[in-house]
Design an enzyme around this catalytic site. Structure first.
Site, PDB file in Angstrom:
ATOM      1  N   SER A   1      34.280  31.987  35.241  1.00 13.55           N
ATOM      2  CA  SER A   1      34.003  31.190  34.064  1.00 13.55           C
ATOM      3  C   SER A   1      33.911  29.669  34.351  1.00 13.55           C
ATOM      4  CB  SER A   1      35.227  31.090  32.903  1.00 13.55           C
ATOM      5  OG  SER A   1      35.683  32.403  33.012  1.00 13.55           O
TER       6      SER A   1
ATOM      7  N   HIS B   1      29.548  33.434  30.970  1.00 10.12           N
ATOM      8  CA  HIS B   1      29.128  33.879  32.057  1.00 10.12           C
ATOM      9  C   HIS B   1      27.673  34.008  31.954  1.00 10.12           C
ATOM     10  CE1 HIS B   1      33.025  35.590  34.260  1.00 10.12           C
ATOM     11  NE2 HIS B   1      33.349  35.268  32.931  1.00 10.12           N
TER      12      HIS B   1
ATOM     13  N   HIS C   1      33.368  42.778  34.066  1.00 11.48           N
ATOM     14  CA  HIS C   1      34.995  43.063  34.208  1.00 11.48           C
ATOM     15  C   HIS C   1      35.091  44.473  33.663  1.00 11.48           C
ATOM     16  CE1 HIS C   1      34.351  38.743  33.529  1.00 11.48           C
ATOM     17  NE2 HIS C   1      35.591  38.807  34.006  1.00 11.48           N
TER      18      HIS C   1
ATOM     19  N   TYR D   1      37.080  45.376  31.437  1.00 10.12           N
ATOM     20  CA  TYR D   1      37.578  45.277  29.940  1.00 10.12           C
ATOM     21  C   TYR D   1      36.021  45.248  29.233  1.00 10.12           C
ATOM     22  CZ  TYR D   1      36.833  40.126  30.316  1.00 10.12           C
ATOM     23  OH  TYR D   1      36.240  39.030  30.608  1.00 10.12           O
ATOM     24  N   GLU D   2      35.033  45.158  29.834  1.00  9.92           N
ATOM     25  CA  GLU D   2      33.764  45.160  29.186  1.00  9.92           C
ATOM     26  C   GLU D   2      33.372  46.739  29.123  1.00  9.92           C
ATOM     27  OE1 GLU D   2      30.783  41.890  30.397  1.00  9.92           O
ATOM     28  OE2 GLU D   2      32.475  41.752  31.998  1.00  9.92           O
TER      29      GLU D   2
ATOM     30  N   ALA E   1      39.771  32.815  36.718  1.00 10.13           N
ATOM     31  CA  ALA E   1      40.599  32.078  35.849  1.00 10.13           C
ATOM     32  C   ALA E   1      41.854  33.097  35.792  1.00 10.13           C
ATOM     33  CB  ALA E   1      40.073  31.713  34.524  1.00 10.13           C
TER      34      ALA E   1
ATOM     35  N   MET F   1      42.341  39.467  34.972  1.00 12.78           N
ATOM     36  CA  MET F   1      41.574  40.552  34.778  1.00 12.78           C
ATOM     37  C   MET F   1      40.301  40.918  35.594  1.00 12.78           C
ATOM     38  SD  MET F   1      41.761  39.986  30.534  1.00 12.78           S
ATOM     39  CE  MET F   1      43.024  39.192  29.928  1.00 12.78           C
ATOM     40  N   SER F   2      40.228  40.235  36.899  1.00 15.29           N
ATOM     41  CA  SER F   2      39.100  40.355  37.754  1.00 15.29           C
ATOM     42  C   SER F   2      39.314  40.615  39.152  1.00 15.29           C
ATOM     43  CB  SER F   2      38.114  39.289  37.278  1.00 15.29           C
ATOM     44  OG  SER F   2      38.642  38.104  37.815  1.00 15.29           O
TER      45      SER F   2
ATOM     46  N   ASN G   1      46.069  28.585  32.371  1.00 21.51           N
ATOM     47  CA  ASN G   1      46.931  28.683  31.205  1.00 21.51           C
ATOM     48  C   ASN G   1      48.342  29.056  31.826  1.00 21.51           C
ATOM     49  OD1 ASN G   1      45.217  31.225  30.904  1.00 21.51           O
ATOM     50  ND2 ASN G   1      47.387  31.794  30.450  1.00 21.51           N
TER      51      ASN G   1
ATOM     52  N   HIS H   1      41.408  31.969  24.401  1.00 21.90           N
ATOM     53  CA  HIS H   1      40.368  32.220  25.279  1.00 21.90           C
ATOM     54  C   HIS H   1      39.648  30.541  25.650  1.00 21.90           C
ATOM     55  CE1 HIS H   1      37.020  33.724  27.641  1.00 21.90           C
ATOM     56  NE2 HIS H   1      36.153  33.358  26.863  1.00 21.90           N
TER      57      HIS H   1
HETATM   58  N1  HPA Z   1      46.360  36.743  31.672  1.00 25.11           N
HETATM   59  C1  HPA Z   1      45.428  37.375  31.901  1.00 25.11           C
HETATM   60  N2  HPA Z   1      44.000  36.895  32.537  1.00 25.11           N
HETATM   61  C2  HPA Z   1      43.870  35.606  32.367  1.00 25.11           C
HETATM   62  C3  HPA Z   1      44.780  34.834  31.905  1.00 25.11           C
HETATM   63  C4  HPA Z   1      46.169  35.195  31.498  1.00 25.11           C
HETATM   64  O1  HPA Z   1      47.038  34.495  31.125  1.00 25.11           O
HETATM   65  N3  HPA Z   1      44.227  33.462  31.884  1.00 25.11           N
HETATM   66  C5  HPA Z   1      43.062  33.520  32.298  1.00 25.11           C
HETATM   67  N4  HPA Z   1      42.896  34.837  32.613  1.00 25.11           N
END
Ligand code: HPA
Length: 285
Positions: A38, A69, A91, A93-94, A121, A219-220, A243, A255
């Site tokens: 990202s 992306h 990902h 999740y997609e 990220a 998640m990647s 974060n 997000h």
């Molecule tokens: N959790 C999962 N995936 C993420 C996060 C998170 O806090 N921040 C960025 N990608």
């Protein structure tokens, strides 16, 4: 069907076909590939002799649907070095399988790439991290419930049971520490826990992850690392802590916040990547 024939998966032919397509678009022959998460995609905008190939055009390539992306492969030269960069990834999740997610890395291996730099990220679990810091990955926890190597193994792609003892290249980690220090960045390494997503974790899940040794959550990346090691590629992974993970601070995760932090530290992140490319190129020469 003979055991031998069962082991020749269609994956090898698919990766070859995609690699052939890419080779026909450029005379550059990259030895390093980058997966730009990202916000980092703009780095590829600085390449010279660049060819941009939308994922949708490359045979069998998965198409990214996530916001932030771009979904194209850029092959070009940076500081005289031929490099391939993915502007965005897909990902689990997609709705993609771990094999789909890892496919581009297999294509890189067919193209002759020797090292991959994977960026992402992540949520910070280790309380020593803070929002916006860059963390070099030293290991991972695959908690995605999926592995790109599931199914028949084609020995042409790699061994049935690849070793992951040193998945994150120790020399590359040293380069990241040295170049980060030179740039005045705080020094951090961590263990990345990969979950399937797309919901962020609960505070209880984060406490659990912390107990089992995770410093970061995302998640990647893990499917790509597994496929890269399977293919014998050397790996560097760097996370941007966009974060603090759920429950670490008493505030919800959005997000937008993830994208904003990514945008804020993008300059530092790109500076680090620029410093690392020549070091990696020298190490794999
Ligand atoms: N959790 C999962 N995936 C993420 C996060 C998170 O806090 N921040 C960025 N990608």
């Amino acid at each position: 069907m003979s055991a031998k024939r069962a082991a020749a998966s269609p994956e090898f032919a698919r990766a070859e076909r995609a690699a052939k397509f890419i080779r026909a678009k450029t005379r550059l022959r990259p030895k390093i590939a980058l997966v730009l998460g990202s916000g980092l995609g703009s780095f590829a905008g600085e390449f010279v002799r660049a060819v941009k190939i939308p994922y949708a055009k490359i045979p069998h390539f998965p198409r990214s649907t996530a916001i932030g992306h771009a979904g194209q492969l850029v092959v070009g030269a940076f500081a005289g070095l031929p490099v391939a960069a993915m502007q965005g990834r897909v990902h689990l999740y997609e709705g993609y399988s771990a094999k789909d997610v890892a496919f581009p890395v297999r294509v890189f291996a067919r193209l002759g790439v020797r090292a991959v730099v994977l960026t992402n990220a992540a949520g910070g679990i280790n309380p020593e991290f803070s929002q916006g810091c860059l963390v070099t990955l030293k290991d991972h926890l695959n908690l995605q419930g999926a592995n790109p190597l599931t199914g028949p193994n084609d020995e042409r792609l790699g061994p049935r049971f690849p070793d992951l003892s040193h998945a994150y290249d120790r020399e590359f980690r040293r380069f990241a520490a040295e170049e980060g220090k030179r740039l005045g960045l705080p020094q951090h390494e961590g263990v990345y826990a990969a979950l399937a997503g797309p919901s962020y974790e609960t505070p209880a899940e984060i406490r659990c992850l912390r107990t089992i040794g995770a410093d970061l959550v995302g998640m990647s990346t893990v499917p790509e690392v597994i496929a890269a090691r399977h293919a014998g590629l050397r790996v560097l992974g760097i996370s941007c802590v966009t974060n603090m993970a759920a429950g670490i601070l008493d505030q919800p995760i959005s997000h937008e916040e993830v994208l904003e932090t990514g945008e804020r530290v993008k300059g530092q992140f790109i500076a680090l990547l620029k410093a690392l490319l020549p070091r990696i190129a020298e190490a794999i020469a």
